[in-house]
Design a protein around this motif. Structure first.
Motif, PDB file in Angstrom:
ATOM      1  N   LEU A  51       0.818  -1.208   0.000  1.00 61.28           N
ATOM      2  CA  LEU A  51       0.000   0.000   0.000  1.00 61.28           C
ATOM      3  C   LEU A  51       0.856   1.265   0.000  1.00 61.28           C
ATOM      4  O   LEU A  51       0.420   2.320  -0.460  1.00 61.28           O
ATOM      5  CB  LEU A  51      -0.919   0.005   1.221  1.00 61.28           C
ATOM      6  CG  LEU A  51      -2.007  -1.074   1.257  1.00 61.28           C
ATOM      7  CD1 LEU A  51      -2.760  -1.025   2.573  1.00 61.28           C
ATOM      8  CD2 LEU A  51      -2.968  -0.915   0.087  1.00 61.28           C
ATOM      9  N   GLU A  52       2.088   1.142   0.494  1.00 64.45           N
ATOM     10  CA  GLU A  52       2.978   2.298   0.561  1.00 64.45           C
ATOM     11  C   GLU A  52       3.676   2.580  -0.768  1.00 64.45           C
ATOM     12  O   GLU A  52       4.286   3.640  -0.931  1.00 64.45           O
ATOM     13  CB  GLU A  52       4.022   2.073   1.654  1.00 64.45           C
ATOM     14  CG  GLU A  52       3.427   2.098   3.063  1.00 64.45           C
ATOM     15  CD  GLU A  52       4.437   1.687   4.115  1.00 64.45           C
ATOM     16  OE1 GLU A  52       5.594   1.352   3.737  1.00 64.45           O
ATOM     17  OE2 GLU A  52       4.077   1.678   5.311  1.00 64.45           O
ATOM     18  N   LEU A  53       3.619   1.642  -1.712  1.00 66.98           N
ATOM     19  CA  LEU A  53       4.248   1.868  -3.020  1.00 66.98           C
ATOM     20  C   LEU A  53       3.514   2.996  -3.742  1.00 66.98           C
ATOM     21  O   LEU A  53       2.295   2.977  -3.870  1.00 66.98           O
ATOM     22  CB  LEU A  53       4.221   0.593  -3.853  1.00 66.98           C
ATOM     23  CG  LEU A  53       5.037  -0.583  -3.279  1.00 66.98           C
ATOM     24  CD1 LEU A  53       4.821  -1.832  -4.113  1.00 66.98           C
ATOM     25  CD2 LEU A  53       6.517  -0.234  -3.203  1.00 66.98           C
ATOM     26  N   GLY A  54       4.268   3.955  -4.223  1.00 59.73           N
ATOM     27  CA  GLY A  54       3.642   5.157  -4.745  1.00 59.73           C
ATOM     28  C   GLY A  54       3.229   5.126  -6.197  1.00 59.73           C
ATOM     29  O   GLY A  54       2.511   6.008  -6.660  1.00 59.73           O
ATOM     30  N   SER A  55       3.683   4.130  -6.935  1.00 61.17           N
ATOM     31  CA  SER A  55       3.376   4.102  -8.366  1.00 61.17           C
ATOM     32  C   SER A  55       3.458   2.683  -8.905  1.00 61.17           C
ATOM     33  O   SER A  55       3.990   1.778  -8.260  1.00 61.17           O
ATOM     34  CB  SER A  55       4.374   4.986  -9.138  1.00 61.17           C
ATOM     35  OG  SER A  55       5.682   4.420  -9.087  1.00 61.17           O
ATOM     36  N   HIS A  56       2.945   2.519 -10.125  1.00 60.40           N
ATOM     37  CA  HIS A  56       3.033   1.229 -10.791  1.00 60.40           C
ATOM     38  C   HIS A  56       4.481   0.863 -11.074  1.00 60.40           C
ATOM     39  O   HIS A  56       4.868  -0.310 -10.990  1.00 60.40           O
ATOM     40  CB  HIS A  56       2.228   1.262 -12.094  1.00 60.40           C
ATOM     41  CG  HIS A  56       2.171  -0.042 -12.810  1.00 60.40           C
ATOM     42  ND1 HIS A  56       2.954  -0.316 -13.915  1.00 60.40           N
ATOM     43  CD2 HIS A  56       1.444  -1.176 -12.581  1.00 60.40           C
ATOM     44  CE1 HIS A  56       2.710  -1.539 -14.344  1.00 60.40           C
ATOM     45  NE2 HIS A  56       1.808  -2.091 -13.557  1.00 60.40           N
ATOM     46  N   ASP A  57       5.297   1.847 -11.385  1.00 56.13           N
ATOM     47  CA  ASP A  57       6.720   1.588 -11.634  1.00 56.13           C
ATOM     48  C   ASP A  57       7.395   1.010 -10.395  1.00 56.13           C
ATOM     49  O   ASP A  57       8.248   0.110 -10.503  1.00 56.13           O
ATOM     50  CB  ASP A  57       7.431   2.872 -12.051  1.00 56.13           C
ATOM     51  CG  ASP A  57       7.124   3.273 -13.488  1.00 56.13           C
ATOM     52  OD1 ASP A  57       6.634   2.411 -14.249  1.00 56.13           O
ATOM     53  OD2 ASP A  57       7.361   4.435 -13.848  1.00 56.13           O
ATOM     54  N   GLU A  58       7.020   1.491  -9.224  1.00 48.97           N
ATOM     55  CA  GLU A  58       7.593   0.946  -7.988  1.00 48.97           C
ATOM     56  C   GLU A  58       7.130  -0.491  -7.771  1.00 48.97           C
ATOM     57  O   GLU A  58       7.903  -1.335  -7.296  1.00 48.97           O
ATOM     58  CB  GLU A  58       7.193   1.817  -6.799  1.00 48.97           C
ATOM     59  CG  GLU A  58       7.871   3.175  -6.779  1.00 48.97           C
ATOM     60  CD  GLU A  58       7.528   3.969  -5.536  1.00 48.97           C
ATOM     61  OE1 GLU A  58       7.053   3.365  -4.546  1.00 48.97           O
ATOM     62  OE2 GLU A  58       7.720   5.199  -5.544  1.00 48.97           O
ATOM     63  N   MET A  59       5.874  -0.780  -8.120  1.00 50.39           N
ATOM     64  CA  MET A  59       5.366  -2.148  -8.011  1.00 50.39           C
ATOM     65  C   MET A  59       6.135  -3.078  -8.945  1.00 50.39           C
ATOM     66  O   MET A  59       6.515  -4.191  -8.563  1.00 50.39           O
ATOM     67  CB  MET A  59       3.867  -2.186  -8.334  1.00 50.39           C
ATOM     68  CG  MET A  59       2.998  -1.462  -7.349  1.00 50.39           C
ATOM     69  SD  MET A  59       1.254  -1.474  -7.858  1.00 50.39           S
ATOM     70  CE  MET A  59       0.514  -0.506  -6.534  1.00 50.39           C
ATOM     71  N   LEU A  60       6.380  -2.618 -10.165  1.00 52.68           N
ATOM     72  CA  LEU A  60       7.147  -3.416 -11.123  1.00 52.68           C
ATOM     73  C   LEU A  60       8.539  -3.716 -10.578  1.00 52.68           C
ATOM     74  O   LEU A  60       9.040  -4.842 -10.703  1.00 52.68           O
ATOM     75  CB  LEU A  60       7.267  -2.682 -12.458  1.00 52.68           C
ATOM     76  CG  LEU A  60       6.015  -2.593 -13.338  1.00 52.68           C
ATOM     77  CD1 LEU A  60       6.285  -1.693 -14.536  1.00 52.68           C
ATOM     78  CD2 LEU A  60       5.585  -3.978 -13.798  1.00 52.68           C
ATOM     79  N   LYS A  61       9.135  -2.732  -9.976  1.00 47.62           N
ATOM     80  CA  LYS A  61      10.500  -2.887  -9.471  1.00 47.62           C
ATOM     81  C   LYS A  61      10.578  -3.938  -8.375  1.00 47.62           C
ATOM     82  O   LYS A  61      11.472  -4.801  -8.390  1.00 47.62           O
ATOM     83  CB  LYS A  61      11.013  -1.547  -8.953  1.00 47.62           C
ATOM     84  CG  LYS A  61      12.472  -1.563  -8.527  1.00 47.62           C
ATOM     85  CD  LYS A  61      12.952  -0.176  -8.128  1.00 47.62           C
ATOM     86  CE  LYS A  61      14.414  -0.214  -7.703  1.00 47.62           C
ATOM     87  NZ  LYS A  61      14.908   1.148  -7.334  1.00 47.62           N
ATOM     88  N   VAL A  62       9.648  -3.914  -7.421  1.00 48.48           N
ATOM     89  CA  VAL A  62       9.722  -4.863  -6.306  1.00 48.48           C
ATOM     90  C   VAL A  62       9.314  -6.273  -6.733  1.00 48.48           C
ATOM     91  O   VAL A  62       9.573  -7.243  -6.008  1.00 48.48           O
ATOM     92  CB  VAL A  62       8.857  -4.416  -5.105  1.00 48.48           C
ATOM     93  CG1 VAL A  62       9.305  -3.072  -4.596  1.00 48.48           C
ATOM     94  CG2 VAL A  62       7.366  -4.403  -5.453  1.00 48.48           C
ATOM     95  N   CYS A  63       8.680  -6.394  -7.911  1.00 44.91           N
ATOM     96  CA  CYS A  63       8.259  -7.718  -8.386  1.00 44.91           C
ATOM     97  C   CYS A  63       9.307  -8.398  -9.263  1.00 44.91           C
ATOM     98  O   CYS A  63       9.119  -9.559  -9.658  1.00 44.91           O
ATOM     99  CB  CYS A  63       6.945  -7.609  -9.157  1.00 44.91           C
ATOM    100  SG  CYS A  63       5.510  -7.243  -8.126  1.00 44.91           S
ATOM    101  N   GLN A  64      10.394  -7.693  -9.585  1.00 46.25           N
ATOM    102  CA  GLN A  64      11.447  -8.318 -10.370  1.00 46.25           C
ATOM    103  C   GLN A  64      12.191  -9.361  -9.531  1.00 46.25           C
ATOM    104  O   GLN A  64      12.349  -9.199  -8.320  1.00 46.25           O
ATOM    105  CB  GLN A  64      12.436  -7.270 -10.872  1.00 46.25           C
ATOM    106  CG  GLN A  64      11.823  -6.212 -11.775  1.00 46.25           C
ATOM    107  CD  GLN A  64      11.082  -6.783 -12.971  1.00 46.25           C
ATOM    108  OE1 GLN A  64      11.648  -7.549 -13.748  1.00 46.25           O
ATOM    109  NE2 GLN A  64       9.815  -6.421 -13.116  1.00 46.25           N
ATOM    110  N   ILE A  65      12.608 -10.427 -10.173  1.00 47.43           N
ATOM    111  CA  ILE A  65      13.348 -11.487  -9.484  1.00 47.43           C
ATOM    112  C   ILE A  65      14.841 -11.181  -9.575  1.00 47.43           C
ATOM    113  O   ILE A  65      15.351 -10.919 -10.674  1.00 47.43           O
ATOM    114  CB  ILE A  65      13.040 -12.856 -10.117  1.00 47.43           C
ATOM    115  CG1 ILE A  65      11.533 -13.133 -10.073  1.00 47.43           C
ATOM    116  CG2 ILE A  65      13.800 -13.962  -9.390  1.00 47.43           C
ATOM    117  CD1 ILE A  65      11.110 -14.392 -10.813  1.00 47.43           C
TER     118      ILE A  65
END
Length: 257
Positions: A51-65
């Motif tokens: 919920l603290e992720l501020g953008s879709h780009d941040e979500m993409l980043k944390v989902c990378q392996i």
């Protein structure tokens, strides 16, 4: 109309992600413990950190392996990881199923790595055969229900890719068609859960499998009916009769073997 339906599903899934409390994190870790090297995403929907992720780009980043994990993880572990991709809703954010898949391949390193694994087609087939669409638990929370629903979309979308089908032999494709037909029959028993989209993905998988086999009745339809060709290319159709027709062709093909 179909685009609006896709948007509605995407919005509904987004609401689930935002509103579901941290109920699934413990069960997710427990389920994963039985898998030897499945990658556990450090931040997932339903957590405060997400919920603290501020953008879709941040979500993409944390989902990378991480690269070191990609270099060591088994294909089976990678499949489990890809099926649980936290941003699976991105697949539905585009005008067609195929376009959504290609966009996610470009943004998620786990998916692009899986497509390049030599044993991915066979391992995906084995995983698909193990999955039971009837194993719906009434006690699941909304996020768990969404994860289960998307796991079937994710694996059928993967198996329907030409680069996967091209590396399966005819016997394996026969098994794939048989499995998809079996699963769609179960999905229809749970239509309130899987809806038209769950049926569409199974029909697309059957249609593309028959196309790879060069099944004459389907080849004839592709050459004479633009709607059939369009559906097989894009994976999206508002024509329920066309979906049923492809599933019927799959049954017909299996009966001839």
């Amino acid at each position: 109309m179909k685009l609006l339906s896709r948007i509605s599903i995407l919005i509904a899934f987004g609401i689930v992600i935002l509103l579901t409390p941290v109920l699934s994190s413990c069960s997710k870790e427990a389920d994963s413990a039985s898998l030897t090297d499945e990658y556990i995403y450090p931040v997932t929907p339903g957590t405060e950190q997400w919920l603290e992720l501020g953008s879709h780009d941040e979500m993409l980043k944390v989902c990378q392996i991480p690269t070191d994990v990609l270099n060591e993880i088994s294909t089976r572990g990678l499949i489990e990881t890809v099926l649980k991709y936290p941003l699976s809703s991105d697949y539905l954010a585009y005008s067609s199923t195929q376009q959504g898949f290609e966009k996610v391949v470009a943004q998620f390193n786990g998916l692009s790595e899986l497509l390049n694994r030599p044993d991915a087609p066979q391992e995906l087939l084995i995983k698909y055969q193990e999955m039971n669409p009837g194993a719906i638990n009434k006690k699941w929370n909304n996020l768990q229900r969404s994860e289960f629903f998307f796991s079937f979309l994710n694996i059928e979308r993967l198996l329907a890719q030409h680069m996967i089908l091209a590396r399966l032999n005819n016997d394996e494709i026969n098994n794939l068609i048989s499995e998809a037909i079996t699963k769609v029959d179960i999905k229809k028993q749970h239509e309130n859960f899987f809806g038209w989209l769950g049926i569409e993905y199974s029909a697309w998988l059957v249609g593309r499998s028959l196309e790879h086999l060069g099944y004459p009745p389907l080849v004839e339809r592709i050459s004479t009916r633009p709607s059939v060709r369009f559906f097989l290319v894009n994976g999206s159709s508002s024509d329920e009769e066309l979906r049923d027709e492809l599933l019927l062709l799959g049954r017909q093909y299996l009966a001839e073997q």
